[in-house]
Design an enzyme around this catalytic site. Sequence first.
Site, short mmCIF file in Angstrom:
data_model
loop_
_atom_site.label_atom_id
_atom_site.label_comp_id
_atom_site.label_asym_id
_atom_site.label_seq_id
_atom_site.Cartn_x
_atom_site.Cartn_y
_atom_site.Cartn_z
N SER A 126 3.50 -12.46 8.84
CA SER A 126 3.90 -12.01 7.50
C SER A 126 5.41 -11.93 7.40
O SER A 126 6.10 -11.64 8.38
CB SER A 126 3.29 -10.63 7.24
N TYR A 152 1.89 -1.38 9.61
CA TYR A 152 1.25 -2.69 9.40
C TYR A 152 2.22 -3.80 9.79
O TYR A 152 1.90 -4.68 10.59
CB TYR A 152 0.83 -2.86 7.94
N LYS A 156 2.25 -6.76 13.05
CA LYS A 156 2.48 -8.22 12.94
C LYS A 156 3.62 -8.62 13.88
O LYS A 156 3.53 -9.62 14.60
CB LYS A 156 2.84 -8.61 11.50
C1 WQD Z 1 4.63 -6.89 -4.95
C2 WQD Z 1 5.49 -6.22 -6.01
C3 WQD Z 1 5.48 -3.83 -5.92
C4 WQD Z 1 1.33 -3.18 -7.13
C5 WQD Z 1 2.79 -6.72 0.72
C6 WQD Z 1 2.90 -6.65 2.22
C7 WQD Z 1 2.90 -8.05 2.79
C8 WQD Z 1 1.67 -8.77 2.32
C9 WQD Z 1 1.73 -8.88 0.81
C10 WQD Z 1 -0.46 -8.58 3.46
C11 WQD Z 1 6.28 -5.02 -5.47
C12 WQD Z 1 4.89 -4.33 -7.23
C13 WQD Z 1 2.53 -3.79 -6.78
C14 WQD Z 1 1.26 -2.42 -8.33
C15 WQD Z 1 3.57 -2.94 -8.77
N1 WQD Z 1 0.50 -8.05 2.71
N2 WQD Z 1 3.62 -3.67 -7.59
N3 WQD Z 1 2.39 -2.34 -9.11
O1 WQD Z 1 4.76 -5.30 -1.17
O2 WQD Z 1 5.68 -7.65 -1.58
O3 WQD Z 1 3.96 -7.30 0.19
O4 WQD Z 1 1.70 -7.52 0.30
O5 WQD Z 1 -0.50 -9.65 3.99
O6 WQD Z 1 2.89 -8.00 4.19
O7 WQD Z 1 4.10 -6.03 2.58
O8 WQD Z 1 3.31 -7.13 -2.20
O9 WQD Z 1 1.74 -7.15 -4.08
O10 WQD Z 1 2.09 -4.96 -2.83
O11 WQD Z 1 3.90 -5.85 -4.31
O12 WQD Z 1 4.57 -2.83 -9.50
O13 WQD Z 1 0.20 -1.84 -8.71
O14 WQD Z 1 4.63 -5.69 -7.03
O15 WQD Z 1 6.29 -2.68 -6.16
O16 WQD Z 1 7.55 -4.98 -6.10
P1 WQD Z 1 4.54 -6.76 -1.23
P2 WQD Z 1 2.67 -6.24 -3.35
#
Ligand code: WQD
Length: 334
Positions: A126, A152, A156
């Site tokens: 990741s 998490y 990785k």
């Molecule tokens: C993306 C953006 C949130 C939910 C994570 C893990 C990574 C991988 C992918 C597993 C951010 C915003 C989110 C919501 C929001 N995981 N958001 N409201 O954090 O980039 O990555 O997921 O393989 O390892 O770190 O992805 O989709 O959680 O968030 O505003 O209800 O969407 O703040 O800016 P992230 P995400």
Amino acid sequence: MSQRILVTGGTGYIGSHTVVELLSAGYEVEILDNLYNSKIEVLDKIEQIAGTKPKFHKVDLLDMNALQEVFNGGNFDAVIHFAGLKAVPESVEKPLEYYENNVAGTLNLLKAMRSTGVKKIIFSSSATVYGIQESPEYVETMQTGGQLSNPYGRTKYFIEEILKDYSAMDPDFQVGLLRYFNPVGAHPSGLLGEDPNGIPNNLMPFIMRVAEGRLPELKIFGDDYPTEDGTCRRDYIHVVDLAKGHMAMLDHLKPGVSIFNLGSGKPSSVKEIVSAFERASGKELPKSIAARRAGDLPEFWANPSKAEAELGWKTELTIDDVMRDTLNFIEKSN
Ligand code: WQD
């Protein structure tokens, strides 16, 4: 005789899409999954798409005896390792379970591989392993493991390091570390897609739940970041492009450790993602601005040039393709 691949976590979101690509390319595939975060019905969907139902082992990587039995009878050429817990907030609440499942589970997998002479593994890593960097555009040569924000991400990173150490011990061992950015979208058939158990953590499954009316509104975690529209920017990659990246890696595995970013190289903000979904659905999504989420970085994305140069792989699908396929999956699932 076609190559035999064991896919751990193969009924999961990325795993199932990769199994479909493997079957379509003529590989023989077996799936090992404990069904903690996926459903057995996915096997039927895979069969509907690819015409073959892979042999399935409901096995937990922590059950060494059952795992060993799978390998004793498997005659595998390679392993693609997706199985693991992946909810960032949950990993903060339950670090021991995350280290046990993800790290100890991988150690068991490597022992079973060693005992049966399986020398090829592709690991689902990741972008999280990059931690905080000077530049928001990540390249594979960057130092990893610094200032990781959660257990998490550390699992990785630790697994990447374990695979590097194992490879240093066995010069015949072949490792592919694929660092995913933000996987999104669904299979164009509408039969496979992101369908986590429980309340989602990630943006797209949350948007899907709101669109289905299973959650009241989307909370946008902060619009005061130092970005153009104030919301965080991420590199969202269609899961079918991601699955194809594994096929390219399989074709280019070689002794040692090969590391690749799998991303589009083109970041989108949360607001841009929401607008793209609303454009595709033709409907306004109920949403509100909420507080920032701890640990979120303002922006990062992949420099995908190494995968293009060495694997001949790059993303082909767009954010609009993601939204079209996601809406089709929602429609077919309800
Ligand atoms: C993306 C953006 C949130 C939910 C994570 C893990 C990574 C991988 C992918 C597993 C951010 C915003 C989110 C919501 C929001 N995981 N958001 N409201 O954090 O980039 O990555 O997921 O393989 O390892 O770190 O992805 O989709 O959680 O968030 O505003 O209800 O969407 O703040 O800016 P992230 P995400």
